[in-house]
Design an enzyme around this catalytic site. Structure first.
Site: not given
Ligand code: SAH
Length: 264
Positions: A50, A72, A186
């Site tokens: 991803d 994506k 998000m």
């Molecule tokens: N599966 C992922 C979340 C995916 S949804 C998890 O468990 O972390 C995508 C959202 O995750 C982003 O919009 C943000 O809000 C958050 N996110 C993912 N990686 C991030 C990072 N390194 N720093 C801050 N927010 C993050």
């Protein structure tokens, strides 16, 4: 014989041809990969990743591994989720060791559940490897405990992506009334709207808010502000996606921890 990661005293599973491993890569810092994830990266034939997966994690793949972007962007409803699942099935049927690598945890706002269901329906064997989720690990890297006994007995993990409408506004009000801190994934594009909904529902404008952008990467930035100011401050500081927004009093604990917490 096996390319599995060798750790003394541990036997990690062997990646068999034709399997799909749905794996969480954690929020960014490769040090936050699990041993299972690292082992998967070292054994895979192809990695379908991803946009949120950190380059530093992908660099751990050996030269013979095919890296394919699943194309994506996190957060947005994906028109091609079906294509991704189809691709996983196709590669597995070719007898490849298919590593599906996702940011954070695959089952937390990651559509891992949909992909697993698609694989199950197609009769493909898969393994789920959890990862550290950004909403918790990202806060920790900002020196903010998700819970302490003095501040909160729970947290709410929620996505800020939703279709506009009253139903969802009511939900924010229910969340506000729970009294629990709210950790939003998000949430950046609708932040002004969300902050207003929470204040309308009774949260104090002075409630502490942290925004952790690109958490656990060398580009991590942390903003600490209040509910009434967060939207303006985020714009002023140019903070965007991916960010975690944490709303609650535990955010204030950061001030005491940060002077002594060793940065990665
Ligand atoms: N599966 C992922 C979340 C995916 S949804 C998890 O468990 O972390 C995508 C959202 O995750 C982003 O919009 C943000 O809000 C958050 N996110 C993912 N990686 C991030 C990072 N390194 N720093 C801050 N927010 C993050």
């Amino acid at each position: 014989l096996t390319r599995a990661v060798q750790v003394e005293g541990l036997t990690l599973p062997v990646f068999q041809p034709g399997e799909v491993w749905l794996t969480g890569a954690g929020p960014g810092d490769p040090g936050l990969l699990t041993l299972h994830a690292l082992s998967a990266i070292s054994q895979a034939d192809i990695i379908l990743y991803d946009a949120l997966v950190n380059d530093a994690v992908l660099k751990l793949a050996g030269p013979g591994v095919v890296l394919e972007s699943a194309g994506k962007r996190g957060g947005r409803p994906s028109p091609n989720q079906r294509d991704i699942t189809e691709r996983l099935i196709e590669l597995a049927r070719q007898g490849q060791r298919v590593l599906r690598l996702k940011g954070g945890d695959p089952f937390v706002f990651g559509r891992g559940g949909e992909e697993a269901a698609g694989l199950a329906a197609a009769g493909i064997s898969f393994r789920i490897i959890p990862g550290l989720t950004a909403g918790l690990a990202g806060l920790a890297y900002a020196n903010i405990p998700a819970t302490t006994r003095d501040t909160n007995h729970g947290v709410i993990l929620v996505t800020g992506q939703y279709a506009a409408g009253t139903e969802r506004a009511l939900e924010w009000s229910a969340l506000a009334q729970s009294g629990l801190p709210i950790i939003i994934y998000m949430g950046m594009s609708r932040l002004p709207e969300i902050a207003n909904a929470l204040m309308t529902a009774g949260l104090s404008p002075e409630t502490a808010v942290a925004v952790v952008c690109e958490a656990t990467t060398p580009r991590q930035r942390v903003l600490v502000t209040t509910l009434s100011r967060v939207a303006v401050d985020v714009t002023a500081q140019g903070l965007g996606s991916p960010s975690i927004v944490a709303i609650g009093e535990m955010v204030r604990l950061r001030a005491a921890l940060s002077p002594f917490a060793i940065a990665f």
